[in-house]
Write a protein that holds these residues in place. Structure first.
Motif, mmCIF file in Angstrom:
data_model
loop_
_atom_site.group_PDB
_atom_site.id
_atom_site.type_symbol
_atom_site.label_atom_id
_atom_site.label_comp_id
_atom_site.label_asym_id
_atom_site.label_seq_id
_atom_site.Cartn_x
_atom_site.Cartn_y
_atom_site.Cartn_z
ATOM 1 N N LYS A 181 43.487 30.675 -4.368
ATOM 2 C CA LYS A 181 43.416 29.549 -3.450
ATOM 3 C C LYS A 181 44.489 29.606 -2.369
ATOM 4 N N VAL A 182 45.379 30.585 -2.475
ATOM 5 C CA VAL A 182 46.439 30.748 -1.483
ATOM 6 C C VAL A 182 46.190 31.971 -0.610
ATOM 7 N N CYS A 183 45.674 33.022 -1.236
ATOM 8 C CA CYS A 183 45.418 34.271 -0.510
ATOM 9 C C CYS A 183 43.934 34.609 -0.624
ATOM 10 N N ARG A 184 43.297 34.794 0.509
ATOM 11 C CA ARG A 184 41.849 35.016 0.537
ATOM 12 C C ARG A 184 41.452 36.442 0.160
ATOM 13 N N VAL A 185 42.407 37.342 0.068
ATOM 14 C CA VAL A 185 42.103 38.731 -0.309
ATOM 15 C C VAL A 185 42.701 39.009 -1.685
ATOM 16 N N PRO A 186 42.049 39.844 -2.506
ATOM 17 C CA PRO A 186 42.577 40.153 -3.844
ATOM 18 C C PRO A 186 43.940 40.842 -3.758
ATOM 19 N N VAL A 187 44.812 40.497 -4.688
ATOM 20 C CA VAL A 187 46.173 41.043 -4.706
ATOM 21 C C VAL A 187 46.405 41.754 -6.028
ATOM 22 N N HIS A 245 47.132 38.969 7.223
ATOM 23 C CA HIS A 245 47.068 38.188 8.462
ATOM 24 C C HIS A 245 47.434 36.753 8.094
ATOM 25 N N LEU A 246 48.465 36.234 8.713
ATOM 26 C CA LEU A 246 49.039 34.965 8.260
ATOM 27 C C LEU A 246 48.094 33.773 8.361
ATOM 28 N N THR A 247 47.250 33.751 9.342
ATOM 29 C CA THR A 247 46.359 32.600 9.486
ATOM 30 C C THR A 247 44.965 32.853 8.933
ATOM 31 N N GLN A 248 44.544 34.094 8.886
ATOM 32 C CA GLN A 248 43.207 34.399 8.380
ATOM 33 C C GLN A 248 43.189 34.622 6.869
ATOM 34 N N ASP A 249 44.238 35.238 6.338
ATOM 35 C CA ASP A 249 44.252 35.603 4.921
ATOM 36 C C ASP A 249 44.943 34.574 4.029
ATOM 37 N N LEU A 250 45.774 33.704 4.606
ATOM 38 C CA LEU A 250 46.477 32.710 3.807
ATOM 39 C C LEU A 250 45.858 31.329 3.975
ATOM 40 N N VAL A 251 45.856 30.565 2.879
ATOM 41 C CA VAL A 251 45.413 29.173 2.918
ATOM 42 C C VAL A 251 46.685 28.321 2.910
ATOM 43 N N TRP A 252 47.035 27.776 4.066
ATOM 44 C CA TRP A 252 48.275 27.024 4.185
ATOM 45 C C TRP A 252 48.117 25.637 3.570
ATOM 46 N N PRO A 253 49.209 25.067 3.061
ATOM 47 C CA PRO A 253 49.144 23.720 2.469
ATOM 48 C C PRO A 253 48.657 22.679 3.461
ATOM 49 N N VAL A 276 63.308 39.359 0.191
ATOM 50 C CA VAL A 276 62.455 38.235 0.591
ATOM 51 C C VAL A 276 61.903 38.502 1.983
ATOM 52 N N ILE A 277 60.597 38.346 2.117
ATOM 53 C CA ILE A 277 59.959 38.447 3.435
ATOM 54 C C ILE A 277 59.585 37.037 3.865
ATOM 55 N N GLN A 278 60.250 36.536 4.896
ATOM 56 C CA GLN A 278 60.024 35.171 5.371
ATOM 57 C C GLN A 278 59.589 35.220 6.827
ATOM 58 N N VAL A 279 58.441 34.641 7.108
ATOM 59 C CA VAL A 279 57.891 34.705 8.468
ATOM 60 C C VAL A 279 57.318 33.346 8.878
ATOM 61 N N ALA A 280 57.350 33.091 10.178
ATOM 62 C CA ALA A 280 56.820 31.843 10.718
ATOM 63 C C ALA A 280 55.298 31.914 10.810
ATOM 64 N N ARG A 281 54.700 30.745 10.818
ATOM 65 C CA ARG A 281 53.236 30.649 10.875
ATOM 66 C C ARG A 281 52.758 30.994 12.284
ATOM 67 N N ASP A 287 49.675 33.714 14.485
ATOM 68 C CA ASP A 287 48.425 34.468 14.404
ATOM 69 C C ASP A 287 48.738 35.960 14.466
ATOM 70 N N VAL A 288 49.434 36.455 13.421
ATOM 71 C CA VAL A 288 49.885 37.849 13.400
ATOM 72 C C VAL A 288 49.665 38.444 12.011
ATOM 73 N N VAL A 289 49.787 39.773 11.949
ATOM 74 C CA VAL A 289 49.732 40.507 10.682
ATOM 75 C C VAL A 289 51.154 40.839 10.266
ATOM 76 N N VAL A 290 51.479 40.595 8.988
ATOM 77 C CA VAL A 290 52.818 40.880 8.472
ATOM 78 C C VAL A 290 52.730 41.962 7.412
ATOM 79 N N ASP A 291 53.638 42.939 7.492
ATOM 80 C CA ASP A 291 53.695 43.999 6.492
ATOM 81 C C ASP A 291 54.439 43.510 5.258
ATOM 82 N N LEU A 292 53.877 43.769 4.093
ATOM 83 C CA LEU A 292 54.499 43.370 2.835
ATOM 84 C C LEU A 292 55.141 44.598 2.196
ATOM 85 N N THR A 293 56.246 45.011 2.759
ATOM 86 C CA THR A 293 56.989 46.154 2.260
ATOM 87 C C THR A 293 58.189 45.651 1.466
ATOM 88 N N PHE A 294 58.133 45.844 0.160
ATOM 89 C CA PHE A 294 59.189 45.334 -0.711
ATOM 90 C C PHE A 294 60.066 46.474 -1.214
#
Length: 251
Positions: free
Chosen positions: A134-140, A155-163, A193-198, A200-207
């Motif tokens: 319910k938070v991420c529209r793509v399987p993780v 993609h922060l706005t397409q793949d995430l379901v914001w509160p 920690v990867i912290q990004v503002a809301r 319409d961009v794609v963010v890399d999840l490199t941990f």
């Protein structure tokens, strides 16, 4: 059971009569007699199976304390009121995989060797109100061979379901935990920690995360938390809006 017709509302028990409300009706009923004394419960063999299950639930309850500590900083920020009870149920489900011992003597550590363990553990949520789906529209998932989270980017706005409440900042973090159930020992390692503002961009999840020194049962947890930032002040949202999920397991 009887209906209460009165301008005065009663609540509680008086002289063995309990007053309560159900389906918008004021009702009253007399306290029933269970017909079973503590002595009968202790001595009658018909209750043996119930007692054996009670022993096992107690064992799970004691072990659950360690599971809840695996990624405590994540669970503190993303859990619901049912969390502790669901951990107990999770461990009982694992215990049921112990096929070498009879009911009452089954062990969680034996259940952890089950070939079905991944089906039980993967997807376990700290916060049932906001599961990962319910938070991420793509399987993780987490790939242990490459030590990389999949997908690699979101993609922060397409793949995430914001509160539904104000939230303009999102935080991603990965956590590793090694759990030695028999020894009641845990080890935890957290990523950057990867912290990004809301936007319409794609963010890399490199941990970047250090592997754990011991190899008993490795679990990978992904935490996604939301905040609201106004000028220089950042206010994290309450935990019911965040999510933490088991996304990888290596036994």
């Amino acid at each position: 059971m009887a209906k209460v017709i009165s301008n005065v509302t009663f609540r509680g028990t008086i002289g063995g009569i309990t007053f309560y409300k159900a389906s918008d009706q004021e009702l009253a009923r007399e306290k029933g007699d269970s017909g079973i004394t503590s002595k009968q419960f202790a001595e009658n063999p018909i209750f043996n199976r119930i007692k054996l299950h009670g022993f096992e639930f107690g064992r799970c309850s004691r072990k659950s304390r360690y599971f809840r500590m695996l990624v405590k900083s994540f669970f503190d920020r993303a859990k619901d009121v049912s969390f502790a009870g669901r951990v107990n149920q999770l461990l009982f489900e694992i215990m049921e995989e112990d096929v070498s011992n009879p009911i009452g003597s089954r062990l969680i550590e034996n259940g952890l060797t089950s070939p079905y363990l991944s089906e039980i553990l993967l997807g376990f949520e700290g916060n049932r109100l906001r599961p990962m789906a319910k938070v991420c529209r793509v399987p993780v998932s987490f790939d242990w061979d490459t030590m990389v989270l999949q997908p690699y980017s979101l993609h922060l706005t397409q793949d995430l379901v914001w509160p539904e409440v104000d939230a303009n900042l999102v935080e991603f973090q990965l956590g590793f935990a090694n759990w030695n159930c028999a020894a009641n020992s845990i080890e935890t390692s957290y990523s950057n920690v990867i912290q990004v503002a809301r936007e319409d961009v794609v963010v890399d999840l490199t941990f970047e995360i250090a592997p754990l020194p011991h190899k008993d049962l490795w679990l990978a947890f992904l935490f996604i938390g939301f905040s609201n930032k106004v000028r220089r002040k950042t206010k994290p949202l309450v935990k019911k809006w965040n999510t933490v999920t088991v996304v990888g397991m290596k036994n």
